[in-house]
Design a protein around this motif. Sequence first.
Motif, mmCIF file in Angstrom:
data_model
loop_
_atom_site.group_PDB
_atom_site.id
_atom_site.type_symbol
_atom_site.label_atom_id
_atom_site.label_comp_id
_atom_site.label_asym_id
_atom_site.label_seq_id
_atom_site.Cartn_x
_atom_site.Cartn_y
_atom_site.Cartn_z
ATOM 1 N N UNK A 139 0.971 0.502 3.185
ATOM 2 C CA UNK A 139 1.644 1.599 3.846
ATOM 3 C C UNK A 139 2.278 0.653 5.364
ATOM 4 N N UNK A 140 3.359 1.202 5.694
ATOM 5 C CA UNK A 140 4.148 0.657 6.838
ATOM 6 C C UNK A 140 2.988 0.700 8.010
ATOM 7 N N UNK A 141 2.189 1.912 8.010
ATOM 8 C CA UNK A 141 1.269 1.744 9.241
ATOM 9 C C UNK A 141 0.452 0.615 9.429
ATOM 10 N N UNK A 142 -0.088 0.455 7.990
ATOM 11 C CA UNK A 142 -0.920 -0.934 7.893
ATOM 12 C C UNK A 142 -0.632 -2.192 8.276
ATOM 13 N N UNK A 143 1.117 -2.252 8.025
ATOM 14 C CA UNK A 143 1.820 -3.527 8.313
ATOM 15 C C UNK A 143 1.991 -3.543 9.828
ATOM 16 N N UNK A 144 2.229 -2.589 10.206
ATOM 17 C CA UNK A 144 2.238 -2.354 11.964
ATOM 18 C C UNK A 144 1.020 -3.027 12.638
ATOM 19 N N UNK A 145 0.024 -2.451 12.011
ATOM 20 C CA UNK A 145 -1.374 -2.685 12.656
ATOM 21 C C UNK A 145 -1.717 -4.195 12.540
ATOM 22 N N UNK A 146 -1.164 -4.937 11.150
ATOM 23 C CA UNK A 146 -1.482 -6.369 11.126
ATOM 24 C C UNK A 146 -0.602 -6.873 12.145
ATOM 25 N N UNK A 189 -10.697 -2.125 11.559
ATOM 26 C CA UNK A 189 -11.386 -2.626 10.783
ATOM 27 C C UNK A 189 -11.199 -2.349 9.277
ATOM 28 N N UNK A 190 -10.731 -1.040 9.040
ATOM 29 C CA UNK A 190 -10.428 -0.679 7.479
ATOM 30 C C UNK A 190 -9.533 -1.652 7.132
ATOM 31 N N UNK A 191 -8.275 -1.909 7.846
ATOM 32 C CA UNK A 191 -7.222 -2.680 7.548
ATOM 33 C C UNK A 191 -7.704 -4.071 7.007
ATOM 34 N N UNK A 192 -8.506 -4.613 7.953
ATOM 35 C CA UNK A 192 -9.146 -5.941 7.527
ATOM 36 C C UNK A 192 -9.940 -5.969 6.374
ATOM 37 N N UNK A 193 -10.486 -4.907 5.835
ATOM 38 C CA UNK A 193 -11.209 -4.793 4.535
ATOM 39 C C UNK A 193 -10.269 -4.730 3.612
ATOM 40 N N UNK A 194 -9.210 -4.122 3.516
ATOM 41 C CA UNK A 194 -8.243 -4.307 2.423
ATOM 42 C C UNK A 194 -7.080 -4.970 2.625
ATOM 43 N N UNK A 195 -7.155 -6.099 3.333
ATOM 44 C CA UNK A 195 -5.984 -6.872 3.674
ATOM 45 C C UNK A 195 -5.492 -7.859 2.521
ATOM 46 N N UNK A 196 -4.357 -7.782 2.017
ATOM 47 C CA UNK A 196 -3.937 -8.408 0.810
ATOM 48 C C UNK A 196 -3.862 -9.917 1.034
ATOM 49 N N UNK A 197 -5.029 -10.546 0.943
ATOM 50 C CA UNK A 197 -5.086 -11.764 1.451
ATOM 51 C C UNK A 197 -4.096 -12.855 0.392
ATOM 52 N N UNK A 198 -4.151 -12.448 -0.906
ATOM 53 C CA UNK A 198 -3.504 -13.547 -2.008
ATOM 54 C C UNK A 198 -2.065 -13.357 -1.611
ATOM 55 N N UNK A 199 -1.421 -12.085 -1.541
ATOM 56 C CA UNK A 199 -0.115 -12.027 -1.359
ATOM 57 C C UNK A 199 0.439 -12.767 -0.026
ATOM 58 N N UNK A 200 -0.277 -12.739 0.921
ATOM 59 C CA UNK A 200 -0.267 -13.247 2.566
ATOM 60 C C UNK A 200 -0.079 -14.904 2.229
ATOM 61 N N UNK A 201 -0.975 -15.457 1.518
ATOM 62 C CA UNK A 201 -1.313 -17.021 1.465
ATOM 63 C C UNK A 201 0.025 -17.297 0.350
ATOM 64 N N UNK A 202 0.512 -16.380 -0.686
ATOM 65 C CA UNK A 202 1.396 -16.788 -1.592
ATOM 66 C C UNK A 202 2.818 -16.974 -0.606
ATOM 67 N N UNK A 203 2.940 -16.202 0.409
ATOM 68 C CA UNK A 203 4.052 -16.185 1.023
ATOM 69 C C UNK A 203 3.857 -17.338 2.071
ATOM 70 N N UNK A 204 2.823 -17.842 2.722
ATOM 71 C CA UNK A 204 2.760 -18.993 3.380
ATOM 72 C C UNK A 204 2.629 -20.235 2.436
ATOM 73 N N UNK A 205 2.420 -20.092 1.320
ATOM 74 C CA UNK A 205 2.836 -21.372 0.367
ATOM 75 C C UNK A 205 4.072 -21.576 0.310
ATOM 76 N N UNK A 206 4.966 -20.584 0.064
ATOM 77 C CA UNK A 206 6.182 -20.473 -0.100
ATOM 78 C C UNK A 206 6.863 -21.224 0.871
#
Length: 239
Positions: A18-25, A59-76
């Motif tokens: 959700x946009x709220x999760x992205x804003x918190x991150x 803390x709920x945001x950190x539990x469901x953080x999309x780690x792999x998509x984030x690292x995919x973006x960092x690798x690109x």
Amino acid sequence: MSEAFDQLLEGIAPAFASPEDFARARAQWLAGLLNLGRHTVTGALSTAGSQHQDWSAEYRLLQRLPVEPIFDHVRREALAATDAARPWVVALDDSITRKTGRCIPGCGWRKDPLGPPFNVNFVWGQRVLQFSAAIPATDGSARLVPVDWQEAPLPKKPSRHADEATQAAYVEARKQANINQVAAERMAQLRTATERTIHWVSDGRFTNRTLLRRLPGNTVLIGRVRKDTKLYATCRTEP
């Protein structure tokens, strides 16, 4: 700086639920850059001025953080910052992430790598494996940017009174949890990120036959070895 920061984050915005999760991150990451103290969740929230609000959503945001998509973006981004005609240089190393909580999964007593050689010290923490891509600078130096991170916990040793099946399962789990086995699996995953040649850089811990025999194709491992290491050419059978 804020414009460049937001530009980097644009590529991972769709990965959040959700946009709220992205804003918190975004707020947590920006606070992490500005935080002058310990880089913890508490420190990030205090820097953002949210220390007196409810922390449950953070803390709920950190539990469901999309780690792999984030690292995919960092690798690109890391690949785009290097010369496409040259090999991609990636360093790997294991480390101990110190913790204080006794209920954190994967934690245990580990040998302190920073302890003195004449006395073995132990610390409570997680064993992790990290891959960092080298981003070259104009003066010939390079900066390492993390492009992959993998927790590598060891299985819990069963009681000495456990049955043979449990003991055998522990031995097999211990083999699978070997840091070189974990490194080989992550190397195979990173190999799919680009078609360029990859040069892995490591210390002597990873320069062994367990890893060398499982190197992905079109890759080179540059690592340290003991001075008494014996190297042999590959055996060839005459036709």
